[in-house]
Design an enzyme around this catalytic site. Sequence first.
Site, PDB file in Angstrom:
ATOM      1  N   ILE A 172       1.013  -1.081  -0.166  1.00  0.00           N
ATOM      2  CA  ILE A 172      -0.065   0.013  -0.174  1.00  0.00           C
ATOM      3  C   ILE A 172       0.900   1.261  -0.032  1.00  0.00           C
ATOM      4  O   ILE A 172       0.701   2.238  -0.887  1.00  0.00           O
ATOM      5  CB  ILE A 172      -1.033   0.052   1.150  1.00  0.00           C
ATOM      6  CG1 ILE A 172      -1.811  -1.263   0.925  1.00  0.00           C
ATOM      7  CG2 ILE A 172      -1.691   1.286   1.183  1.00  0.00           C
ATOM      8  CD1 ILE A 172      -2.801  -1.451   2.452  1.00  0.00           C
ATOM      9  N   THR A 250      -5.024   4.571   7.619  1.00  0.00           N
ATOM     10  CA  THR A 250      -5.819   3.751   6.879  1.00  0.00           C
ATOM     11  C   THR A 250      -5.319   2.109   7.280  1.00  0.00           C
ATOM     12  O   THR A 250      -5.697   1.203   6.473  1.00  0.00           O
ATOM     13  CB  THR A 250      -5.626   3.840   5.356  1.00  0.00           C
ATOM     14  OG1 THR A 250      -4.331   3.665   4.994  1.00  0.00           O
ATOM     15  CG2 THR A 250      -6.459   5.101   4.883  1.00  0.00           C
ATOM     16  N   ARG A 252      -4.121   0.374  10.525  1.00  0.00           N
ATOM     17  CA  ARG A 252      -4.774  -0.054  11.973  1.00  0.00           C
ATOM     18  C   ARG A 252      -4.870   0.893  12.956  1.00  0.00           C
ATOM     19  O   ARG A 252      -3.804   1.715  13.058  1.00  0.00           O
ATOM     20  CB  ARG A 252      -4.014  -1.373  12.392  1.00  0.00           C
ATOM     21  CG  ARG A 252      -4.413  -2.533  11.696  1.00  0.00           C
ATOM     22  CD  ARG A 252      -5.875  -3.055  11.813  1.00  0.00           C
ATOM     23  NE  ARG A 252      -5.988  -4.134  10.741  1.00  0.00           N
ATOM     24  CZ  ARG A 252      -6.685  -3.927   9.608  1.00  0.00           C
ATOM     25  NH1 ARG A 252      -6.832  -2.801   9.097  1.00  0.00           N
ATOM     26  NH2 ARG A 252      -6.657  -5.125   8.934  1.00  0.00           N
ATOM     27  N   ASP A 277      -9.492   6.114   8.658  1.00  0.00           N
ATOM     28  CA  ASP A 277     -10.281   4.948   8.178  1.00  0.00           C
ATOM     29  C   ASP A 277     -10.301   3.856   9.214  1.00  0.00           C
ATOM     30  O   ASP A 277     -11.332   2.943   8.941  1.00  0.00           O
ATOM     31  CB  ASP A 277      -9.943   4.385   6.689  1.00  0.00           C
ATOM     32  CG  ASP A 277     -10.840   3.498   6.292  1.00  0.00           C
ATOM     33  OD1 ASP A 277     -11.951   3.824   5.979  1.00  0.00           O
ATOM     34  OD2 ASP A 277     -10.547   2.343   5.802  1.00  0.00           O
ATOM     35  N   GLU A 282     -12.930  -0.196  17.059  1.00  0.00           N
ATOM     36  CA  GLU A 282     -14.131   0.358  15.914  1.00  0.00           C
ATOM     37  C   GLU A 282     -15.557   0.124  16.133  1.00  0.00           C
ATOM     38  O   GLU A 282     -16.449   0.925  15.722  1.00  0.00           O
ATOM     39  CB  GLU A 282     -13.797  -0.219  14.464  1.00  0.00           C
ATOM     40  CG  GLU A 282     -12.215   0.109  14.052  1.00  0.00           C
ATOM     41  CD  GLU A 282     -11.784  -0.348  12.947  1.00  0.00           C
ATOM     42  OE1 GLU A 282     -12.550  -1.055  11.993  1.00  0.00           O
ATOM     43  OE2 GLU A 282     -10.695  -0.141  12.268  1.00  0.00           O
ATOM     44  N   HIS A 302     -13.866   2.280   8.090  1.00  0.00           N
ATOM     45  CA  HIS A 302     -13.022   1.095   7.526  1.00  0.00           C
ATOM     46  C   HIS A 302     -13.288   0.533   6.108  1.00  0.00           C
ATOM     47  O   HIS A 302     -13.615  -0.655   5.881  1.00  0.00           O
ATOM     48  CB  HIS A 302     -12.904  -0.018   8.468  1.00  0.00           C
ATOM     49  CG  HIS A 302     -11.613  -1.014   8.452  1.00  0.00           C
ATOM     50  ND1 HIS A 302     -11.152  -1.593   9.547  1.00  0.00           N
ATOM     51  CD2 HIS A 302     -10.961  -1.574   7.363  1.00  0.00           C
ATOM     52  CE1 HIS A 302     -10.018  -2.341   9.165  1.00  0.00           C
ATOM     53  NE2 HIS A 302      -9.995  -2.191   7.683  1.00  0.00           N
ATOM     54  N   ALA A 304     -11.687   1.692   3.171  1.00  0.00           N
ATOM     55  CA  ALA A 304     -10.700   1.862   2.113  1.00  0.00           C
ATOM     56  C   ALA A 304     -10.580   0.818   1.383  1.00  0.00           C
ATOM     57  O   ALA A 304     -10.305   0.793  -0.010  1.00  0.00           O
ATOM     58  CB  ALA A 304      -9.220   2.131   2.883  1.00  0.00           C
ATOM     59  N   PHE A 305     -10.864  -0.339   1.632  1.00  0.00           N
ATOM     60  CA  PHE A 305     -10.601  -1.791   0.789  1.00  0.00           C
ATOM     61  C   PHE A 305     -11.833  -1.791  -0.235  1.00  0.00           C
ATOM     62  O   PHE A 305     -11.692  -2.496  -1.107  1.00  0.00           O
ATOM     63  CB  PHE A 305     -10.700  -2.947   1.567  1.00  0.00           C
ATOM     64  CG  PHE A 305     -11.994  -3.290   2.342  1.00  0.00           C
ATOM     65  CD1 PHE A 305     -12.341  -2.696   3.333  1.00  0.00           C
ATOM     66  CD2 PHE A 305     -12.665  -4.114   1.602  1.00  0.00           C
ATOM     67  CE1 PHE A 305     -13.493  -2.883   4.009  1.00  0.00           C
ATOM     68  CE2 PHE A 305     -13.795  -4.452   2.210  1.00  0.00           C
ATOM     69  CZ  PHE A 305     -14.424  -3.932   3.301  1.00  0.00           C
TER      70      PHE A 305
HETATM   71  P1  NAD Z   1       2.855  -4.902   3.625  1.00  0.00           P
HETATM   72  O1  NAD Z   1       3.013  -6.201   4.465  1.00  0.00           O
HETATM   73  O2  NAD Z   1       2.821  -5.133   2.013  1.00  0.00           O
HETATM   74  O3  NAD Z   1       3.666  -3.671   3.814  1.00  0.00           O
HETATM   75  C1  NAD Z   1       3.905  -3.365   5.311  1.00  0.00           C
HETATM   76  C2  NAD Z   1       5.112  -2.603   5.395  1.00  0.00           C
HETATM   77  O4  NAD Z   1       5.234  -1.961   6.657  1.00  0.00           O
HETATM   78  C3  NAD Z   1       6.328  -3.795   5.046  1.00  0.00           C
HETATM   79  O5  NAD Z   1       7.190  -3.043   4.288  1.00  0.00           O
HETATM   80  C4  NAD Z   1       7.011  -3.709   6.688  1.00  0.00           C
HETATM   81  O6  NAD Z   1       8.210  -4.034   6.343  1.00  0.00           O
HETATM   82  C5  NAD Z   1       6.605  -2.516   7.138  1.00  0.00           C
HETATM   83  N1  NAD Z   1       6.670  -2.444   8.509  1.00  0.00           N
HETATM   84  C6  NAD Z   1       6.567  -3.453   9.458  1.00  0.00           C
HETATM   85  N2  NAD Z   1       6.379  -2.966  10.572  1.00  0.00           N
HETATM   86  C7  NAD Z   1       6.839  -1.817  10.692  1.00  0.00           C
HETATM   87  C8  NAD Z   1       7.004  -0.688  11.763  1.00  0.00           C
HETATM   88  N3  NAD Z   1       7.209  -0.955  12.937  1.00  0.00           N
HETATM   89  N4  NAD Z   1       7.644   0.532  11.211  1.00  0.00           N
HETATM   90  C9  NAD Z   1       7.795   0.777   9.831  1.00  0.00           C
HETATM   91  N5  NAD Z   1       7.386  -0.030   8.868  1.00  0.00           N
HETATM   92  C10 NAD Z   1       7.105  -1.291   9.288  1.00  0.00           C
HETATM   93  O7  NAD Z   1       1.242  -4.793   3.759  1.00  0.00           O
HETATM   94  P2  NAD Z   1       0.064  -3.691   3.213  1.00  0.00           P
HETATM   95  O8  NAD Z   1      -0.543  -4.485   2.267  1.00  0.00           O
HETATM   96  O9  NAD Z   1       0.759  -2.558   2.384  1.00  0.00           O
HETATM   97  O10 NAD Z   1      -0.581  -3.241   4.041  1.00  0.00           O
HETATM   98  C11 NAD Z   1      -0.446  -2.215   5.252  1.00  0.00           C
HETATM   99  C12 NAD Z   1      -1.386  -2.383   6.162  1.00  0.00           C
HETATM  100  O11 NAD Z   1      -2.549  -1.663   5.881  1.00  0.00           O
HETATM  101  C13 NAD Z   1      -1.933  -3.580   6.676  1.00  0.00           C
HETATM  102  O12 NAD Z   1      -1.102  -4.307   7.638  1.00  0.00           O
HETATM  103  C14 NAD Z   1      -3.299  -3.201   7.400  1.00  0.00           C
HETATM  104  O13 NAD Z   1      -3.322  -2.945   8.500  1.00  0.00           O
HETATM  105  C15 NAD Z   1      -3.889  -2.019   6.537  1.00  0.00           C
HETATM  106  N6  NAD Z   1      -4.725  -2.460   5.426  1.00  0.00           N
HETATM  107  C16 NAD Z   1      -5.926  -1.385   5.824  1.00  0.00           C
HETATM  108  C17 NAD Z   1      -7.024  -1.708   4.801  1.00  0.00           C
HETATM  109  C18 NAD Z   1      -8.227  -0.890   5.056  1.00  0.00           C
HETATM  110  O14 NAD Z   1      -9.424  -1.173   4.373  1.00  0.00           O
HETATM  111  N7  NAD Z   1      -8.203   0.315   5.690  1.00  0.00           N
HETATM  112  C19 NAD Z   1      -7.051  -2.735   3.749  1.00  0.00           C
HETATM  113  C20 NAD Z   1      -5.799  -3.501   3.753  1.00  0.00           C
HETATM  114  C21 NAD Z   1      -4.679  -3.297   4.521  1.00  0.00           C
END
Ligand code: NAD
Length: 337
Positions: A172, A250, A252, A277, A282, A302, A304-305
Site C-alpha cells: 500500500i 488507513t 490499523r 479509516d 471500531e 474502515h 478503504a478496501f
Molecule cells: P505490507 O506487508 O505489504 O507492507 C507493510 C510494510 O510495513 C512492510 O514493508 C513492513 O516492512 C513495514 N513495517 C512493518 N512494521 C513496521 C514498523 N514498525 N515501522 C515501519 N514499517 C513497518 O502490507 P500492506 O498490504 O501494504 O498493508 C499495510 C497495512 O494496511 C496492513 O497491515 C493493514 O493493517 C492495512 N490495511 C487496511 C485496509 C483498510 O481497508 N483500511 C485494507 C488493507 C490493509
Amino acid sequence: MNGPKAAGFAGRLSRRTLGRMPSSIVFIDVEDIDTALVTDRFPGVTLLPGDASEEEIVKACAAADVVSTFVTVPFRRPLLDKLPRLKLLCTRSVGVDHIDAPACAERGIVVCHVPDYGAHVIAEHVFALLLSAVRRIPEGHERVKAGRFDWRGLRGMALKGKTIGIVGTGRIGRNVAKIAHGFGMTLLGYDLFPNAALEIEMGLRYVPLEELLSHSDVVTLHAPATKENHHLLDAAAFKKMKRKSVLVNTARGTLVDHDALLAALEGNGGPEWAVLDVLEDERARNANAALIAHPRVVVTPHVAFYTDDSALAMYEECFASIEEWQGGKEPRNAIKV
Ligand code: NAD
C-alpha cells in the site's frame, strides 16, 4: 491487514478429502449487490447475513463442507467445535486474524484467504481522505447544503511541493508513493526494510521515524499492527510533528494513541488534522465519540478496501479457492499455519 503466505496443502489434506465434492456451501456477509454473483456461481448456496448470531451460524453451517466468511464474522475454536463437517473455510479478506488457524489445522480444515485484491484501492482512499481535509470538502458541502455558496474561510492546502512521510512502504505504501509523486510531493519513508527501488524511481528518501515526523506535512501510516508498534504515534511522537500537518491512518487504529491524538489536535503538538479509516476499537462508538466529533477529524468506517474491482477480486479469488478444492487441487490461496 497482513496476510499469511500461501502454503503447502497436500500434507494437510487427507486422502479422504481429495476429490470430494462439497455437499453444502455457506456464504456469510454477502451484500445484496453481490448476491447474484455468488448464487450464479454456486446454485443452492446458503447465504447468511453478517450480523447472524453464533446460534444461527451453527444452524446454517452444521451440514456445510465449505464456508466463506469475512472479517466481520470470526471463526474461533468454540464455533469450530460445533462444525464437525467443515473442511474448507475461505475468508474474502487478506487478514485472517478473525480465524483460529491452529484450531482449523487441528481439525483438518483448510483455510484460504485473498492475498491481494489490489493495494491501489487503499492508496486511492488515502488521497480521498487527505484531499477532503486539506480542501475542506465536508465543511464546504455542509455550507452549500445550508444555502451558503461562499468560499471565504475555507482556504485549502496544496499538495504540490509539500512533504509526505510514508510509514511502511510495502504494497500500500508503494502505491501511496506513486500517487504522491504524481502530485509533485517530496517523499520521505520509514520502514524496517527499505525498498531501494522507491528511492531510485520516485526519489523517496528513507529517514528515521523522528525525522519523518518532524519534516512531513502529511504523515500516512501503512505498517501492520504488531505488539512492537502499538501506539507507534503517542504523545511524544505528536510533539515532533509539525502543527500544520495532517495524519492519515488507513492501516490499523492501534498504531495511534487516540487520547494523545485528541490532545495534539487541541494544540499540544501536531497534527492539525487527522483523517482516519480505522480506529482503536471500531465498535466502541462512545470511546471514540470525542475524536469522531472533532471539527478537524474526518472518519470513514474502515472502507478503504471497498471498491468495485477489489470486491470483485475478493469474490473471484474465493470462488477459485473453492473450485480448486472441489477439484481436489491445492487451493492457491491456502494459508500456512
Ligand atoms: P505490507 O506487508 O505489504 O507492507 C507493510 C510494510 O510495513 C512492510 O514493508 C513492513 O516492512 C513495514 N513495517 C512493518 N512494521 C513496521 C514498523 N514498525 N515501522 C515501519 N514499517 C513497518 O502490507 P500492506 O498490504 O501494504 O498493508 C499495510 C497495512 O494496511 C496492513 O497491515 C493493514 O493493517 C492495512 N490495511 C487496511 C485496509 C483498510 O481497508 N483500511 C485494507 C488493507 C490493509
